[in-house]
Design a protein around this motif. Structure first.
Motif, PDB file in Angstrom:
ATOM      1  N   UNK A  87      61.218  -5.786  80.204  1.00 33.80           N
ATOM      2  CA  UNK A  87      60.513  -4.904  81.140  1.00 33.80           C
ATOM      3  C   UNK A  87      59.421  -5.626  81.914  1.00 33.80           C
ATOM      4  N   UNK A  88      59.100  -6.866  81.544  1.00 30.72           N
ATOM      5  CA  UNK A  88      58.101  -7.669  82.265  1.00 30.72           C
ATOM      6  C   UNK A  88      58.745  -9.023  82.592  1.00 30.72           C
ATOM      7  N   UNK A  89      59.683  -8.980  83.487  1.00 32.84           N
ATOM      8  CA  UNK A  89      60.507 -10.147  83.730  1.00 32.84           C
ATOM      9  C   UNK A  89      60.170 -10.895  85.012  1.00 32.84           C
ATOM     10  N   UNK A  90      59.227 -10.402  85.780  1.00 36.16           N
ATOM     11  CA  UNK A  90      58.930 -11.013  87.071  1.00 36.16           C
ATOM     12  C   UNK A  90      57.896 -12.131  86.965  1.00 36.16           C
ATOM     13  N   UNK A  91      57.744 -12.847  88.070  1.00 37.78           N
ATOM     14  CA  UNK A  91      56.806 -13.963  88.103  1.00 37.78           C
ATOM     15  C   UNK A  91      55.366 -13.461  88.061  1.00 37.78           C
ATOM     16  N   UNK A  92      55.109 -12.266  88.551  1.00 33.77           N
ATOM     17  CA  UNK A  92      53.734 -11.747  88.547  1.00 33.77           C
ATOM     18  C   UNK A  92      53.241 -11.508  87.122  1.00 33.77           C
ATOM     19  N   UNK A  93      54.091 -10.923  86.281  1.00 33.27           N
ATOM     20  CA  UNK A  93      53.685 -10.666  84.895  1.00 33.27           C
ATOM     21  C   UNK A  93      53.450 -11.967  84.139  1.00 33.27           C
ATOM     22  N   UNK A  94      54.319 -12.960  84.340  1.00 33.55           N
ATOM     23  CA  UNK A  94      54.158 -14.234  83.654  1.00 33.55           C
ATOM     24  C   UNK A  94      52.915 -14.957  84.162  1.00 33.55           C
TER      25      UNK A  94
ATOM     26  N   UNK B  76      57.000 -13.971  73.417  1.00 38.04           N
ATOM     27  CA  UNK B  76      57.786 -13.392  74.506  1.00 38.04           C
ATOM     28  C   UNK B  76      59.161 -13.054  73.951  1.00 38.04           C
ATOM     29  N   UNK B  77      59.434 -11.767  73.808  1.00 36.38           N
ATOM     30  CA  UNK B  77      60.706 -11.303  73.256  1.00 36.38           C
ATOM     31  C   UNK B  77      61.741 -11.157  74.368  1.00 36.38           C
ATOM     32  N   UNK B  78      63.017 -11.374  74.020  1.00 39.81           N
ATOM     33  CA  UNK B  78      64.130 -11.337  74.984  1.00 39.81           C
ATOM     34  C   UNK B  78      63.809 -12.197  76.207  1.00 39.81           C
ATOM     35  N   UNK B  79      63.437 -13.441  75.931  1.00 44.26           N
ATOM     36  CA  UNK B  79      62.960 -14.316  76.995  1.00 44.26           C
ATOM     37  C   UNK B  79      64.052 -14.626  78.011  1.00 44.26           C
ATOM     38  N   UNK B  80      65.323 -14.473  77.634  1.00 44.60           N
ATOM     39  CA  UNK B  80      66.399 -14.776  78.577  1.00 44.60           C
ATOM     40  C   UNK B  80      66.444 -13.794  79.746  1.00 44.60           C
ATOM     41  N   UNK B  81      65.700 -12.681  79.657  1.00 39.55           N
ATOM     42  CA  UNK B  81      65.676 -11.691  80.736  1.00 39.55           C
ATOM     43  C   UNK B  81      64.736 -12.085  81.870  1.00 39.55           C
TER      44      UNK B  81
END
Length: 622
Positions: A102-109, A130-135
């Motif tokens: 649910x937080x997969x964009x560059x802004x969240x990272x 970071x869970x489900x990092x492949x997303x």
């Protein structure tokens, strides 16, 4: 008080409570004890195997202060200090879990990485999980690469994913990767027994075995199924109730299927499928249970006594394994396994199940099916002076050399009047063959003589270096030989002519064509009414009634045969269409090699370049 589900209540709080992941626990425990800490960890594995749990235990190990508040980094966090309790409660400020789904964009990272420059507020280390990092998107991965490679000394990354193939290799190369394996059903069963004992819930071992198999390697799924079973059964886990909840097929149904296969009873198979439909049991589950039963039977056949003696079904499995041949067990497993993929293509799943069961019956080797009473053997008609060929090896007979020798005429051959059959002797056979050396006045050049693989006394001057020719056709073990030998008389020649006619007209296909290719004729009883043809094959599988019936129909439809009876027996075959074709190919190959060897240009090249040779296998007969 709010009820806590079993999957959360019995989540491990330390490495010592972890089950089924000893390889990960040992590696992390040694690293923590020796203070050899990596800056980034990647945990991979299917759902419910402990990726998030390991990351939380690792965070506690890095920040635990101990009961007295003076403890350092440890592989055994205390679980009672403020840091451990805060991490377990999910409120530790320096342990941040981010759901990449649910937080997969560059802004969240980018926002997360902006906080990396600040030191931990309470603990020794700041841990980003970071869970489900492949997303994460490609740009988000690129944004974290530099920080992931050289983070501050107080920052640790813990990444978790169920699909590591989607993680860029640039990220994989910066992490220490651990693969958490799916848990064995026995491990899950033992853990469920411990949990239910602490919960004071009565249970049957068979019920736990069913839930452990249904969990498919996931401890969280197993605990969730246990919660569901407790609610469904009203507090007591019995095998029948759990089986009904899961919709699992009772082993007794598949045992009856195997027993019907042993008897060759098609009506019983259809009746069992109808009963499964009436009970509402899954066809896919039936085939899964059937494949599992076949796997246990194969283990018992290969390693007697290897099955679990505590399993109440072991006795029935041992009895079935003794009734079915090993190759039939492998066929049962393979057809059951592949039949599950075809259920979605069938008109409905139960018609697909019926077809799979009937396929098992149709494809069974003749040796395992219920055999009909053998037909009476007709009285053999004496054949005048039959020429019997030994099934092991035919001695090569030197062909007469024409007046003007050519490379083709110098090939070793065994020529017979019928069909011009040619057999190439093997190197072992050629070593025992007496060859007449050419006279000094012979006009045959030395390179036209046979190489070492084909003659007992090769000409040493021959400069050609060739690979040996493998003997055409398989060598038949003596144990296979029957009392009736395939002759090379008129009956055999008639069968060869009929066989070639059937193949040329396309009257036989698939395995029936293979039967025609491999069979030899023992005799033709012309006195019987109708005439009886007795054929012989080396392979038991070619004697199935279906192949014989199709061959009989094709021969009766042939104008040169007409009405006849047909018997097929097992034994050594020294002459057949396949053997003649193999001998012909071998003869042409030898002639082609002799032609190349005798070519003046080739001889000139070999003489000019001593290290040169003809590449083995590069010569092909046209």
């Amino acid at each position: 008080m709010t009820y806590i589900v079993l999957a959360r209540k019995y989540r491990p709080r330390s490495f010592s409570e972890m089950v089924g992941q000893e390889h990960v626990v040992q590696a992390l425990g040694n690293a923590l004890t020796q203070q050899r800490l990596h800056h980034a960890y990647l945990f991979t594995g299917t759902r419910g195997v402990g990726k998030t749990t390991v990351s939380r235990i690792l965070a506690k190990s890095l920040n635990c202060t101990g009961v007295d508040g003076q403890s350092g980094i440890t592989a055994s966090p205390c679980g009672v200090c403020e840091v451990c309790r805060a991490i377990d409660a999910g409120r530790f400020v320096d342990y941040i879990e981010l759901d990449a789904a649910s937080n997969r964009g560059v802004d969240e990272i980018s926002q997360l990485l902006d906080q990396a420059v600040y030191k931990p507020v309470v603990g020794r280390f700041k841990v980003y999980m970071i869970d489900e990092v492949h997303m994460l998107t490609t740009t988000a991965f690129n944004a974290m690469l530099k920080t992931l490679e050289e983070p501050p000394e107080y920052l640790k990354f813990v990444l978790a994913t169920t699909d590591p193939q989607k993680v860029p290799v640039t990220v994989l190369s910066r992490c220490l990767q651990f693969n958490l394996r799916p848990m064995a059903p026995q491990t899950i069963q033992e853990h469920l027994a411990m949990v239910l004992t602490q919960e004071a819930v009565p249970f049957e071992v068979g019920a736990l075995r069913l839930m452990a198999r249904a969990a498919r390697g996931s401890m969280r799924d197993a605990l969730s199924l246990t919660d569901q079973a407790i609610a469904y059964a009203g507090g007591s886990l019995q095998e029948a109730v759990v089986r009904n909840m899961l919709g699992a097929v009772d082993r007794s149904h598949v045992v009856r299927i195997v027993e019907a296969l042993v008897r060759g009873d098609g009506a019983a198979l259809v009746q069992i499928a109808d009963q499964l439909r009436a009970l509402g049991l899954s066809a896919a589950g039936t085939l899964e249970e059937l494949a599992l039963l076949a796997q246990h039977m194969a283990v018992q056949q290969a390693v007697p006594g290897a099955l679990d003696p505590n399993d109440p079904q072991t006795e029935a499995i041992v009895a079935l394994a003794a009734q079915l041949a090993a190759d039939e067990t492998q066929l049962l497993y393979s057809v059951s396994l592949h039949g599950r993929n075809e259920l979605s293509l069938a008109p409905d799943e139960y018609s697909g199940l019926v077809m799979v069961l009937l396929r098992l019956l149709a494809f069974r080797p003749e040796s395992g099916a219920a055999k009909p009473a053998p037909a009476p053997t007709p009285t053999p008609v004496p054949v005048p002076s039959p020429v019997v060929t030994t099934p092991v090896r035919a001695e090569p007979v030197e062909a007469p050399r024409p007046a003007t020798a050519t490379p083709a005429s110098s090939a070793p051959a065994l020529r017979q009047a019928q069909g011009e059959r040619i057999a190439v002797p093997s190197p072992a056979a050629a070593a025992t063959t007496t060859t007449t050396a050419p006279s000094s006045g012979s006009s045959i050049p030395p390179w036209e003589e046979l190489p070492e693989e084909y003659a007992a006394a090769p000409v040493q001057e021959a400069p050609v270096r060739m690979a040996p020719v493998v003997q055409a056709g398989p060598v038949v073990p003596a144990a296979l030989a029957s009392t009736d030998a395939v002759t090379s008389g008129a009956d055999q020649e008639r069968w060869i002519a009929v066989a070639r006619s059937l193949i040329a007209r396309g009257a036989v296909t698939a395995m029936t064509r293979e039967l025609v290719m491999q069979a030899g004729c023992v005799r033709i009883d012309a006195q019987a009414s109708p005439p009886c043809w007795v054929l012989q094959v080396e392979r038991e599988t070619l004697r199935q009634n279906g192949y014989r019936d199709r061959l009989l129909s094709a021969m009766q439809a042939s104008p040169e045969v007409g009405e006849l009876g047909l018997q097929i027996q097992v034994g050594a075959v020294s002459d057949s269409v396949a053997k003649r074709d193999a001998a012909d190919r071998a003869r042409k190959q030898v002639e082609a090699e002799q032609t190349i060897q005798a070519d003046p240009l080739v001889q000139n090249l070999l003489a000019r370049f001593p290290q040169s040779r003809i590449v083995p296998g590069s010569i092909r007969a046209l």
